[in-house]
Write a protein that holds these residues in place. Structure first.
Motif, PDB file in Angstrom:
ATOM      1  N   LEU A  39       0.713  -1.197  -0.296  1.00 42.17           N
ATOM      2  CA  LEU A  39       0.085  -0.171   0.319  1.00 42.17           C
ATOM      3  C   LEU A  39       1.356   1.096   0.349  1.00 42.17           C
ATOM      4  CD1 LEU A  39      -2.651  -1.508   2.892  1.00 42.17           C
ATOM      5  CD2 LEU A  39      -3.054  -1.384   0.418  1.00 42.17           C
ATOM      6  N   LEU A  40       0.660   2.444  -0.485  1.00 46.83           N
ATOM      7  CA  LEU A  40       1.303   3.565  -0.471  1.00 46.83           C
ATOM      8  C   LEU A  40      -0.341   4.818   0.463  1.00 46.83           C
ATOM      9  CD1 LEU A  40       1.640   3.974  -4.058  1.00 46.83           C
ATOM     10  CD2 LEU A  40       3.129   3.046  -2.795  1.00 46.83           C
ATOM     11  N   VAL A  41       0.264   4.622   1.848  1.00 41.29           N
ATOM     12  CA  VAL A  41      -0.407   5.126   2.401  1.00 41.29           C
ATOM     13  C   VAL A  41      -0.181   7.416   2.426  1.00 41.29           C
ATOM     14  CG1 VAL A  41      -1.272   5.307   4.743  1.00 41.29           C
ATOM     15  CG2 VAL A  41      -0.526   2.912   4.456  1.00 41.29           C
ATOM     16  N   HIS A  42      -1.325   7.511   2.297  1.00 44.41           N
ATOM     17  CA  HIS A  42      -1.247   9.201   2.438  1.00 44.41           C
ATOM     18  C   HIS A  42      -0.442   9.207   3.741  1.00 44.41           C
ATOM     19  CE1 HIS A  42      -2.532  13.017   2.275  1.00 44.41           C
ATOM     20  NE2 HIS A  42      -3.091  13.179   1.319  1.00 44.41           N
ATOM     21  N   PRO A  43       0.350  11.202   3.794  1.00 46.45           N
ATOM     22  CA  PRO A  43       1.413  10.898   5.310  1.00 46.45           C
ATOM     23  C   PRO A  43       0.227  11.285   5.957  1.00 46.45           C
ATOM     24  CG  PRO A  43       1.680  11.802   3.392  1.00 46.45           C
ATOM     25  CD  PRO A  43       1.120  10.991   2.409  1.00 46.45           C
ATOM     26  N   GLU A  87      -5.328   7.460   7.243  1.00 41.32           N
ATOM     27  CA  GLU A  87      -6.796   5.882   7.014  1.00 41.32           C
ATOM     28  C   GLU A  87      -7.129   5.857   5.171  1.00 41.32           C
ATOM     29  OE1 GLU A  87     -10.241   6.139   9.029  1.00 41.32           O
ATOM     30  OE2 GLU A  87      -8.857   5.345  11.040  1.00 41.32           O
ATOM     31  N   ALA A  88      -6.737   6.330   4.131  1.00 41.72           N
ATOM     32  CA  ALA A  88      -6.193   6.329   3.354  1.00 41.72           C
ATOM     33  C   ALA A  88      -5.379   5.841   2.379  1.00 41.72           C
ATOM     34  CB  ALA A  88      -6.688   8.042   2.647  1.00 41.72           C
ATOM     35  N   ALA A  89      -5.416   5.151   1.451  1.00 42.85           N
ATOM     36  CA  ALA A  89      -4.268   4.564   1.029  1.00 42.85           C
ATOM     37  C   ALA A  89      -4.569   4.326  -0.454  1.00 42.85           C
ATOM     38  CB  ALA A  89      -3.998   3.257   1.670  1.00 42.85           C
ATOM     39  N   VAL A  90      -3.273   4.137  -0.683  1.00 38.28           N
ATOM     40  CA  VAL A  90      -3.774   3.718  -2.814  1.00 38.28           C
ATOM     41  C   VAL A  90      -2.863   2.531  -3.000  1.00 38.28           C
ATOM     42  CG1 VAL A  90      -2.772   3.960  -4.367  1.00 38.28           C
ATOM     43  CG2 VAL A  90      -3.717   5.837  -3.794  1.00 38.28           C
ATOM     44  N   LEU A  91      -3.899   1.094  -4.211  1.00 38.46           N
ATOM     45  CA  LEU A  91      -2.983  -0.004  -3.742  1.00 38.46           C
ATOM     46  C   LEU A  91      -1.776   0.038  -5.260  1.00 38.46           C
ATOM     47  CD1 LEU A  91      -3.614  -3.115  -2.928  1.00 38.46           C
ATOM     48  CD2 LEU A  91      -4.878  -3.133  -5.098  1.00 38.46           C
ATOM     49  N   ASP A  92      -0.368  -0.801  -4.717  1.00 43.88           N
ATOM     50  CA  ASP A  92       0.133  -0.547  -5.146  1.00 43.88           C
ATOM     51  C   ASP A  92       0.268  -1.345  -5.955  1.00 43.88           C
ATOM     52  OD1 ASP A  92       2.707   0.114  -6.375  1.00 43.88           O
ATOM     53  OD2 ASP A  92       4.422  -0.166  -4.758  1.00 43.88           O
TER      54      ASP A  92
END
Length: 224
Positions: free
Chosen positions: A154-158, A162-167
């Motif tokens: 996951l690429l988690v928002h800094p 609780e929000a991320a993007v699937l890598d």
């Protein structure tokens, strides 16, 4: 929204308990035979039923609004990650569940963006911080709503943690490493029971609600 819903859940359970206490307390304390007591007892019974109906009706409304607000926050965080406005924090994850999201599209580093509908997938994320749940908007063709415990990177928002993007750049070998990570067995992972604060406090909230309802019924029948 994902990691701590203790107080909304306890308030809901206490509301059910309050209604149940009124429903039980009215007939239980109003059986003296006095007509006015019987009338008040039946009034308390119907008030309890009304409170129960309000709680049952209000919960889906509250839950729906909370889900829509959270989905919008995840979509906004995804847009920032896609635009490169922030630097993501890589973490490993494991799928908990997914549901259809009809209002927002998705974005992956390789596949790019896609229109709605998408799926909003909830993962347990492991990184430098304690384990927690995060959500990501993913393409529906991945079929995440049909599976569980799928490993992911996951690429988690800094900032919106609780929000991320699937890598989708990861290799099968990397996913195998994620699956074999020993922290899945040694860390205290968030579960449905833990995010509501445990079942024992929920039982306490129910008993508190029932006790309050019984007390209100007794006071009304005594002072009316």
């Amino acid at each position: 929204m994902l990691n701590d819903i203790r107080w909304p859940t306890r308030a809901l359970v206490a509301g059910f308990g309050l209604a149940l206490g009124l429903i039980i307390g009215g007939p239980a304390f109003g059986t003296s035979g006095d007509t006015s007591d019987s009338t008040t007892a039946f009034a308390l019974l119907f008030v309890g039923i009304a409170v129960e109906l309000v709680v049952i009706s209000a919960f889906p409304v509250w839950a729906g609004r909370a889900q829509r607000r959270f989905s919008a926050e995840v979509a906004a965080a995804t847009d920032e990650l896609a635009a490169g406005d922030v630097s993501p924090v890589p973490e490993i994850g494991r799928l908990v569940r997914a549901r259809t999201e009809r209002r927002h599209g998705w974005w992956l580093p390789v596949r790019g963006s896609g229109p709605a509908p998408s799926e909003i997938a909830v993962f347990v994320a492991l990184g430098d911080e304690p384990p927690r749940r995060v959500a990501a908007l993913v393409p529906p063709d991945l079929g995440f709503s049909q599976v569980r415990d799928v490993p992911a990177v996951l690429l988690v928002h800094p900032e919106h943690r609780e929000a991320a993007v699937l890598d989708d750049r990861v290799t099968p070998d990397r996913l195998a490493e994620v699956e074999a990570d020993p922290r899945w067995r040694t860390e205290r992972l968030p579960s449905d029971r833990r995010v509501v604060g445990g079942y024992l406090p929920l039982g306490g909230a129910l008993l508190l609600g029932i006790g309050t309802g019984l007390l209100i019924a007794a006071l009304v029948l005594t002072l009316w």
